[in-house]
Design an enzyme around this catalytic site. Structure first.
Site, PDB file in Angstrom:
ATOM      1  N   SER A   2     -84.121 -28.162 -22.753  1.00 45.40           N
ATOM      2  CA  SER A   2     -82.735 -28.030 -23.167  1.00 45.40           C
ATOM      3  C   SER A   2     -82.661 -27.538 -24.602  1.00 45.40           C
ATOM      4  O   SER A   2     -83.589 -27.655 -25.370  1.00 45.40           O
ATOM      5  CB  SER A   2     -82.029 -29.386 -23.046  1.00 45.40           C
ATOM      6  OG  SER A   2     -82.623 -30.313 -23.917  1.00 45.40           O
ATOM      7  N   GLY A 165     -75.714 -21.036 -40.747  1.00 45.49           N
ATOM      8  CA  GLY A 165     -74.790 -22.133 -41.015  1.00 45.49           C
ATOM      9  C   GLY A 165     -73.333 -21.724 -40.955  1.00 45.49           C
ATOM     10  O   GLY A 165     -72.458 -22.549 -40.680  1.00 45.49           O
ATOM     11  N   CYS A 168     -73.197 -21.345 -36.637  1.00 49.11           N
ATOM     12  CA  CYS A 168     -73.592 -22.441 -35.741  1.00 49.11           C
ATOM     13  C   CYS A 168     -73.025 -23.772 -36.230  1.00 49.11           C
ATOM     14  O   CYS A 168     -73.276 -24.173 -37.364  1.00 49.11           O
ATOM     15  CB  CYS A 168     -75.117 -22.516 -35.678  1.00 49.11           C
ATOM     16  SG  CYS A 168     -75.729 -23.887 -34.672  1.00 49.11           S
ATOM     17  N   THR A 171     -75.547 -26.439 -37.646  1.00 50.74           N
ATOM     18  CA  THR A 171     -76.334 -26.058 -38.816  1.00 50.74           C
ATOM     19  C   THR A 171     -75.446 -26.150 -40.046  1.00 50.74           C
ATOM     20  O   THR A 171     -74.348 -25.589 -40.051  1.00 50.74           O
ATOM     21  CB  THR A 171     -76.865 -24.613 -38.658  1.00 50.74           C
ATOM     22  OG1 THR A 171     -77.623 -24.527 -37.449  1.00 50.74           O
ATOM     23  CG2 THR A 171     -77.733 -24.206 -39.829  1.00 50.74           C
TER      24      THR A 171
END
Length: 181
Positions: A2, A165, A168, A171
């Site tokens: 995953s 960052g 996402c 992040t």
């Protein structure tokens, strides 16, 4: 396997230097940020090797310890230590359940190590893992390709993580960069 939330790790070799960057976010489930400043990139083997992880934190610490022991056993031989770790990780019934990936590097090479037995050396001196890995990888490739001598490995690693960052949600901008010369 995953997808791993809660981190991005990026590594690059550029103009004779090597750097690895990781963000600090630890996400519990899919909705709660538990920590902003986790250290997922570390120097090992007397500062000659850098390792970074994506995945379960407890699993990653187990793998860090195992990898460092393999480095000691094989006198700092990065490839041999990584291959032996991957073999043990894949063949052991308990270790096989660990959910993490590692990037390990020294001044000469870098490797992706996974629990399914892969040990992969990139063609272009760049690797990225984790939930923001593809964003960091794309940014890093563009930066490295066009940086020339204007950016060093550390700057490319930081900028790649900053870009990831911004895209996402797993992040953040609490970036730690480690460098080898």
């Amino acid at each position: 396997m995953s997808s791993f939330h809660a981190t991005t790790i990026f590594a690059v070799q550029h103009n004779g230097k090597s750097a690895m960057a990781g963000d600090g976010q630890v996400t519990f489930g899919q909705a709660v940020v538990m920590k902003h400043t986790a250290r997922k990139v570390r120097k090992l083997f007397n500062g000659k090797v850098i390792a970074g992880f994506a995945g379960s934190v407890a699993d990653a610490f187990t793998l860090f310890e195992m990898f460092e022991a393999k480095l000691e056993e094989y006198n700092g031989n990065l490839q041999r230590a990584a291959v032996e770790l991957a073999k043990e990780w894949r063949s052991d019934k308990v270790l096989r359940k660990l959910e993490a990936m590692l990037i390990v590097m020294n001044a000469d090479s870098m490797l992706l190590v996974s629990g399914t037995g892969e040990v992969i050396e990139p063609d272009d001196g760049i690797l990225a893992i984790g939930s923001g890995g593809n964003y960091a990888l794309a940014a890093g490739r563009a930066l490295k390709r066009h940086a020339g001598s204007q950016l060093d490995a550390k700057a490319i690693a930081r900028a790649s993580l900053e870009t990831a960052g911004e895209i996402c949600v797993y992040t953040n901008d609490q970036i730690i960069v480690e460098e080898l010369e």
